[in-house]
Design a protein around this motif. Structure first.
Motif, PDB file in Angstrom:
ATOM      1  N   LEU A   4       0.821  -1.197   0.000  1.00  0.00           N
ATOM      2  CA  LEU A   4       0.000   0.000   0.000  1.00  0.00           C
ATOM      3  C   LEU A   4       0.860   1.253   0.000  1.00  0.00           C
ATOM      4  O   LEU A   4       1.796   1.378   0.796  1.00  0.00           O
ATOM      5  N   ARG A   5       0.531   2.181  -0.889  1.00  0.00           N
ATOM      6  CA  ARG A   5       1.290   3.424  -0.999  1.00  0.00           C
ATOM      7  C   ARG A   5       0.334   4.583  -1.252  1.00  0.00           C
ATOM      8  O   ARG A   5      -0.627   4.462  -2.002  1.00  0.00           O
ATOM      9  N   ILE A   6       0.648   5.738  -0.648  1.00  0.00           N
ATOM     10  CA  ILE A   6      -0.068   6.985  -0.901  1.00  0.00           C
ATOM     11  C   ILE A   6       0.975   8.047  -1.221  1.00  0.00           C
ATOM     12  O   ILE A   6       1.916   8.258  -0.449  1.00  0.00           O
ATOM     13  N   GLU A   7       0.812   8.696  -2.365  1.00  0.00           N
ATOM     14  CA  GLU A   7       1.707   9.789  -2.745  1.00  0.00           C
ATOM     15  C   GLU A   7       0.858  11.000  -3.097  1.00  0.00           C
ATOM     16  O   GLU A   7      -0.105  10.892  -3.859  1.00  0.00           O
ATOM     17  N   GLU A   8       1.222  12.144  -2.553  1.00  0.00           N
ATOM     18  CA  GLU A   8       0.505  13.377  -2.869  1.00  0.00           C
ATOM     19  C   GLU A   8       1.406  14.255  -3.715  1.00  0.00           C
ATOM     20  O   GLU A   8       2.589  14.447  -3.409  1.00  0.00           O
ATOM     21  N   VAL A  19      -2.457   6.492  -5.460  1.00  0.00           N
ATOM     22  CA  VAL A  19      -2.561   5.418  -4.476  1.00  0.00           C
ATOM     23  C   VAL A  19      -2.325   4.089  -5.172  1.00  0.00           C
ATOM     24  O   VAL A  19      -2.740   3.871  -6.310  1.00  0.00           O
ATOM     25  N   THR A  20      -1.652   3.194  -4.463  1.00  0.00           N
ATOM     26  CA  THR A  20      -1.281   1.886  -5.018  1.00  0.00           C
ATOM     27  C   THR A  20      -1.527   0.817  -3.966  1.00  0.00           C
ATOM     28  O   THR A  20      -1.215   1.010  -2.789  1.00  0.00           O
ATOM     29  N   ASN A  21      -2.082  -0.324  -4.402  1.00  0.00           N
ATOM     30  CA  ASN A  21      -2.247  -1.453  -3.482  1.00  0.00           C
ATOM     31  C   ASN A  21      -1.473  -2.687  -3.945  1.00  0.00           C
ATOM     32  O   ASN A  21      -1.689  -3.779  -3.437  1.00  0.00           O
ATOM     33  N   LEU A 119      -6.359   0.414   2.224  1.00  0.00           N
ATOM     34  CA  LEU A 119      -6.135   1.811   1.898  1.00  0.00           C
ATOM     35  C   LEU A 119      -7.494   2.444   1.645  1.00  0.00           C
ATOM     36  O   LEU A 119      -8.297   1.924   0.862  1.00  0.00           O
ATOM     37  N   LEU A 120      -7.768   3.568   2.328  1.00  0.00           N
ATOM     38  CA  LEU A 120      -9.070   4.212   2.244  1.00  0.00           C
ATOM     39  C   LEU A 120      -8.899   5.635   1.720  1.00  0.00           C
ATOM     40  O   LEU A 120      -8.048   6.388   2.214  1.00  0.00           O
ATOM     41  N   ILE A 121      -9.706   6.002   0.720  1.00  0.00           N
ATOM     42  CA  ILE A 121      -9.709   7.356   0.177  1.00  0.00           C
ATOM     43  C   ILE A 121     -11.125   7.888   0.271  1.00  0.00           C
ATOM     44  O   ILE A 121     -12.032   7.396  -0.415  1.00  0.00           O
ATOM     45  N   ASN A 143      -2.771  -6.065  -2.348  1.00  0.00           N
ATOM     46  CA  ASN A 143      -2.523  -7.170  -3.274  1.00  0.00           C
ATOM     47  C   ASN A 143      -3.792  -7.767  -3.885  1.00  0.00           C
ATOM     48  O   ASN A 143      -3.763  -8.896  -4.382  1.00  0.00           O
ATOM     49  N   ARG A 144      -4.886  -7.013  -3.885  1.00  0.00           N
ATOM     50  CA  ARG A 144      -6.118  -7.462  -4.537  1.00  0.00           C
ATOM     51  C   ARG A 144      -6.426  -6.556  -5.723  1.00  0.00           C
ATOM     52  O   ARG A 144      -6.340  -5.334  -5.606  1.00  0.00           O
ATOM     53  N   PRO A 145      -6.843  -7.126  -6.853  1.00  0.00           N
ATOM     54  CA  PRO A 145      -7.077  -6.322  -8.052  1.00  0.00           C
ATOM     55  C   PRO A 145      -8.477  -5.703  -8.086  1.00  0.00           C
ATOM     56  O   PRO A 145      -9.113  -5.640  -9.131  1.00  0.00           O
ATOM     57  N   SER A 146      -8.991  -5.280  -6.930  1.00  0.00           N
ATOM     58  CA  SER A 146     -10.353  -4.764  -6.824  1.00  0.00           C
ATOM     59  C   SER A 146     -10.361  -3.452  -6.055  1.00  0.00           C
ATOM     60  O   SER A 146      -9.493  -3.196  -5.218  1.00  0.00           O
ATOM     61  N   VAL A 147     -11.388  -2.665  -6.332  1.00  0.00           N
ATOM     62  CA  VAL A 147     -11.668  -1.442  -5.578  1.00  0.00           C
ATOM     63  C   VAL A 147     -13.140  -1.460  -5.215  1.00  0.00           C
ATOM     64  O   VAL A 147     -13.999  -1.695  -6.073  1.00  0.00           O
TER      65      VAL A 147
END
Length: 319
Positions: A4-8, A19-21, A119-121, A143-147
């Motif tokens: 999980l990554r968050i970049e602003e 955002v990346t999971n 990861l929550l947005i 690591n899941r290909p879903s949102v």
């Protein structure tokens, strides 16, 4: 190490959240109505969402034309209407409703955080024309290909609020692109350009046009036409398949009434540019795109009693 990554940062001069999971990367732009500008399947190198090659990004102007200046691509949220029109009921009767709603023209409050392996947005925006609060929560598991997208709308008035909502993700239309729906699916034509349907109702996927049939499962990008239809699939999902086999699937829950389908096979541009080749899969509440027509004609629309809330959800998976 967590995936999980968050970049602003910035994109096209506007604040953006990247955002990346692991399997997926999304880019969201709060100032552009919470737009999801990028939806990337990193495992396959596929960037799913269409980007308008002719229109530059700019900060929204609520008085501007969406199709002339802000039909930028990506994923927008359309609320409290989709087509331009007027609000048809008291106490706000006659209030102008913009094309594609008003959310695209209002900056959102948006924050992203990591909770364990999620990861929550969260994005929030207040209505400017009508008294409501609109909220969208995106949840991405590592690591899941879903949102998972959870929606909540709050009526902040003492009067009933009528509305339409549609998710509006745009995709490139390429030769060999296929659309899969669970059948049977009853369809109704809302608008056409370059086609002359022989009927306004049809059974998916064969649209009766002129002296032939148009198979909407695999539209020809060079067809020179555009069409907007509303469908009621036998089950609550739809899938878009690229020519090489990669797929993007949306499923919905809650008071979602229709799947809107916009196919632009080189038949339309609202910006005075060459016609676009794109399509939109639009789970929505209410039909058609004009709120007044929905309330006084088709009879399908959203309704929020005074000071009440409504919730619904989507799940998007790529593979």
């Amino acid at each position: 190490m967590s995936a999980l990554r968050i970049e602003e940062g910035e994109q096209e001069g506007l604040r953006a959240l990247r955002v990346t999971n692991g399997p997926l990367t999304l880019v969201l732009v709060p100032e552009l109505g919470g737009k999801i500008a990028t939806w990337e399947d990193r495992r396959r190198g596929v960037s799913w969402l269409w980007r308008n090659p002719y229109l530059p990004w700019r900060r929204p102007d609520p008085g501007a034309s969406y199709v002339a200046a802000f039909d930028l691509g990506g994923w927008d949220e359309c609320f409290p209407s989709v087509a331009p029109g007027v609000y048809p009921a008291e106490p706000w009767e006659g209030t102008p409703l913009p094309d594609h709603g008003e959310l695209w023209s209002r900056p959102w409050a948006m924050e992203a955080r990591i909770e364990g392996e999620r990861l929550l947005i969260r994005g929030r925006v207040e209505g400017g024309l009508l008294p409501y609060r609109f909220e969208r929560l995106l949840v991405m598991e590592a690591n899941r290909p879903s949102v998972h997208l959870r929606y909540r709308v709050e009526n902040r008035s003492e009067h009933t609020l009528y509305f339409l909502w549609a998710a509006h993700p745009l995709f490139p239309l390429e030769q060999g692109t296929r659309l899969l729906l669970p059948g049977p699916a009853a369809g109704r034509v809302a608008a056409t350009l370059g086609l002359s349907p022989r009927a306004t109702t049809f059974e998916w996927p064969r649209l009766p046009a002129a002296e032939d049939w148009v198979d909407l499962r695999e539209p020809d990008p060079a067809g020179g036409w555009a069409v907007k239809v509303f469908l009621r699939p036998a089950a609550a999902w739809a899938r878009l398949v690229r020519p090489e086999g990669a797929w993007w699937e949306v499923r919905w829950r809650g008071p979602v009434t229709h799947l809107g389908l916009w196919i632009n096979a080189g038949g339309w541009s609202g910006a005075g540019t060459p016609p676009y080749r794109n399509l939109a899969l639009e789970p929505g509440i209410g039909a058609p795109d004009d709120l007044e027509a929905a309330m006084r004609g088709w009879g399908t629309f959203g309704l929020l009693p005074p000071l009440q809330e409504a919730e619904w959800s989507l799940t998007v998976t790529v593979g």
